[in-house]
Design a protein around this motif. Structure first.
Motif, PDB file in Angstrom:
ATOM      1  N   PRO A  98       0.808  -1.228   0.000  1.00 56.29           N
ATOM      2  CA  PRO A  98       0.000   0.000   0.000  1.00 56.29           C
ATOM      3  C   PRO A  98       0.843   1.281   0.000  1.00 56.29           C
ATOM      4  O   PRO A  98       0.512   2.242  -0.688  1.00 56.29           O
ATOM      5  N   VAL A  99       1.927   1.271   0.752  1.00 54.73           N
ATOM      6  CA  VAL A  99       2.789   2.461   0.772  1.00 54.73           C
ATOM      7  C   VAL A  99       3.403   2.681  -0.607  1.00 54.73           C
ATOM      8  O   VAL A  99       3.463   3.807  -1.106  1.00 54.73           O
ATOM      9  N   ASP A 100       3.836   1.591  -1.244  1.00 53.94           N
ATOM     10  CA  ASP A 100       4.399   1.696  -2.588  1.00 53.94           C
ATOM     11  C   ASP A 100       3.399   2.309  -3.563  1.00 53.94           C
ATOM     12  O   ASP A 100       3.769   3.079  -4.446  1.00 53.94           O
ATOM     13  N   LYS A 101       2.130   1.985  -3.388  1.00 51.53           N
ATOM     14  CA  LYS A 101       1.108   2.483  -4.312  1.00 51.53           C
ATOM     15  C   LYS A 101       0.769   3.960  -4.077  1.00 51.53           C
ATOM     16  O   LYS A 101      -0.008   4.545  -4.839  1.00 51.53           O
ATOM     17  N   LEU A 102       1.373   4.569  -3.055  1.00 53.74           N
ATOM     18  CA  LEU A 102       1.262   6.028  -2.934  1.00 53.74           C
ATOM     19  C   LEU A 102       1.855   6.711  -4.158  1.00 53.74           C
ATOM     20  O   LEU A 102       1.591   7.882  -4.409  1.00 53.74           O
ATOM     21  N   SER A 103       2.633   5.954  -4.926  1.00 53.05           N
ATOM     22  CA  SER A 103       3.208   6.501  -6.157  1.00 53.05           C
ATOM     23  C   SER A 103       2.118   7.000  -7.103  1.00 53.05           C
ATOM     24  O   SER A 103       2.353   7.927  -7.884  1.00 53.05           O
ATOM     25  N   GLY A 128      -6.668  11.590  -2.686  1.00 50.86           N
ATOM     26  CA  GLY A 128      -6.922  11.658  -1.248  1.00 50.86           C
ATOM     27  C   GLY A 128      -7.386  10.325  -0.691  1.00 50.86           C
ATOM     28  O   GLY A 128      -6.986   9.913   0.409  1.00 50.86           O
ATOM     29  N   LEU A 129      -8.222   9.630  -1.453  1.00 52.44           N
ATOM     30  CA  LEU A 129      -8.690   8.306  -1.021  1.00 52.44           C
ATOM     31  C   LEU A 129      -7.547   7.288  -1.007  1.00 52.44           C
ATOM     32  O   LEU A 129      -7.497   6.418  -0.130  1.00 52.44           O
ATOM     33  N   ILE A 130      -6.647   7.404  -1.971  1.00 46.80           N
ATOM     34  CA  ILE A 130      -5.474   6.523  -1.977  1.00 46.80           C
ATOM     35  C   ILE A 130      -4.648   6.768  -0.715  1.00 46.80           C
ATOM     36  O   ILE A 130      -4.229   5.823  -0.033  1.00 46.80           O
ATOM     37  N   LEU A 131      -4.430   8.020  -0.400  1.00 48.47           N
ATOM     38  CA  LEU A 131      -3.684   8.358   0.814  1.00 48.47           C
ATOM     39  C   LEU A 131      -4.402   7.833   2.051  1.00 48.47           C
ATOM     40  O   LEU A 131      -3.786   7.189   2.917  1.00 48.47           O
ATOM     41  N   ALA A 132      -5.706   8.078   2.124  1.00 53.68           N
ATOM     42  CA  ALA A 132      -6.484   7.605   3.280  1.00 53.68           C
ATOM     43  C   ALA A 132      -6.455   6.079   3.363  1.00 53.68           C
ATOM     44  O   ALA A 132      -6.276   5.505   4.445  1.00 53.68           O
ATOM     45  N   GLY A 133      -6.620   5.405   2.231  1.00 50.24           N
ATOM     46  CA  GLY A 133      -6.585   3.947   2.213  1.00 50.24           C
ATOM     47  C   GLY A 133      -5.243   3.412   2.647  1.00 50.24           C
ATOM     48  O   GLY A 133      -5.158   2.417   3.376  1.00 50.24           O
ATOM     49  N   THR A 134      -4.168   4.070   2.221  1.00 53.78           N
ATOM     50  CA  THR A 134      -2.833   3.658   2.642  1.00 53.78           C
ATOM     51  C   THR A 134      -2.681   3.780   4.150  1.00 53.78           C
ATOM     52  O   THR A 134      -2.179   2.857   4.808  1.00 53.78           O
ATOM     53  N   LEU A 135      -3.139   4.886   4.693  1.00 50.91           N
ATOM     54  CA  LEU A 135      -3.059   5.080   6.145  1.00 50.91           C
ATOM     55  C   LEU A 135      -3.848   4.012   6.890  1.00 50.91           C
ATOM     56  O   LEU A 135      -3.381   3.461   7.889  1.00 50.91           O
ATOM     57  N   VAL A 136      -5.041   3.683   6.394  1.00 49.85           N
ATOM     58  CA  VAL A 136      -5.855   2.652   7.024  1.00 49.85           C
ATOM     59  C   VAL A 136      -5.154   1.304   6.979  1.00 49.85           C
ATOM     60  O   VAL A 136      -5.094   0.576   7.969  1.00 49.85           O
ATOM     61  N   LEU A 137      -4.570   0.955   5.822  1.00 52.36           N
ATOM     62  CA  LEU A 137      -3.930  -0.347   5.673  1.00 52.36           C
ATOM     63  C   LEU A 137      -2.626  -0.455   6.472  1.00 52.36           C
ATOM     64  O   LEU A 137      -2.312  -1.520   7.011  1.00 52.36           O
ATOM     65  N   VAL A 138      -1.885   0.617   6.551  1.00 51.36           N
ATOM     66  CA  VAL A 138      -0.588   0.565   7.215  1.00 51.36           C
ATOM     67  C   VAL A 138      -0.713   0.642   8.728  1.00 51.36           C
ATOM     68  O   VAL A 138      -0.002  -0.024   9.454  1.00 51.36           O
ATOM     69  N   TRP A 139      -1.636   1.457   9.201  1.00 57.02           N
ATOM     70  CA  TRP A 139      -1.761   1.640  10.645  1.00 57.02           C
ATOM     71  C   TRP A 139      -2.972   0.931  11.221  1.00 57.02           C
ATOM     72  O   TRP A 139      -3.548   1.370  12.200  1.00 57.02           O
ATOM     73  N   SER A 140      -3.322  -0.217  10.639  1.00 59.50           N
ATOM     74  CA  SER A 140      -4.458  -0.969  11.162  1.00 59.50           C
ATOM     75  C   SER A 140      -4.006  -2.069  12.088  1.00 59.50           C
ATOM     76  O   SER A 140      -2.893  -2.464  12.125  1.00 59.50           O
TER      77      SER A 140
END
Length: 140
Positions: A98-103, A128-140
């Motif tokens: 998910p962090v990689d897909k912040l690209s 913004g949704l990509i960023l939010a989704g990344t945060l949800v996936l990484v810090w879950s």
């Protein structure tokens, strides 16, 4: 359907497979060595395709500007792969991918800044949704 969509979908599929194959393949192997091996395979595959399709006939027509930006692209790709393989070596796919897909979101911003492309409201919302989704996936 736009002609580029099937290729983009296949790219996503192959990128996902790359992640899984990499995570399995780097067990007990230095991530830089693994990246080097992968790079040789890609080098052979892509040059083989270019030669088979006759694409190398266009080499003499490449401008200095084209060479500079293709070399810069290659350097950025190499840095990305080295970092990605190291991240996969150290962390779980469920956090690294998910962090990689912040690209995707970063590409939108860079396209606006350097290419003069406009980001629509929908594009900004998607980023913004990509960023939010990344945060949800990484810090879950």
């Amino acid at each position: 359907m736009a002609s580029w969509i099937p290729y983009a979908l296949l790219s996503a599929l192959f990128a996902a497979l790359t992640t899984i194959f990499t995570k399995i393949g780097i067990r007990g192997v230095d991530s830089d060595l693994a990246t080097a091996i992968r790079t040789v395979v890609i080098l052979l595959l892509t040059w083989g395709i270019a030669l088979a399709r006759g694409a190398t006939a266009g080499l003499p027509a490449l401008t200095q500007r084209t060479w500079v930006f293709l070399v810069l692209s290659g350097l950025a790709t190499g840095a990305s792969w080295l970092c990605y393989f190291r991240a996969l070596k150290l962390g779980p796919v469920t956090k690294v991918a998910p962090v990689d897909k912040l690209s995707v979101a970063l590409s939108l911003l860079l396209a606006a800044a350097f290419l003069g492309e406009t980001i629509s409201v929908r594009g900004a919302l998607g980023a913004g949704l990509i960023l939010a989704g990344t945060l949800v996936l990484v810090w879950s």
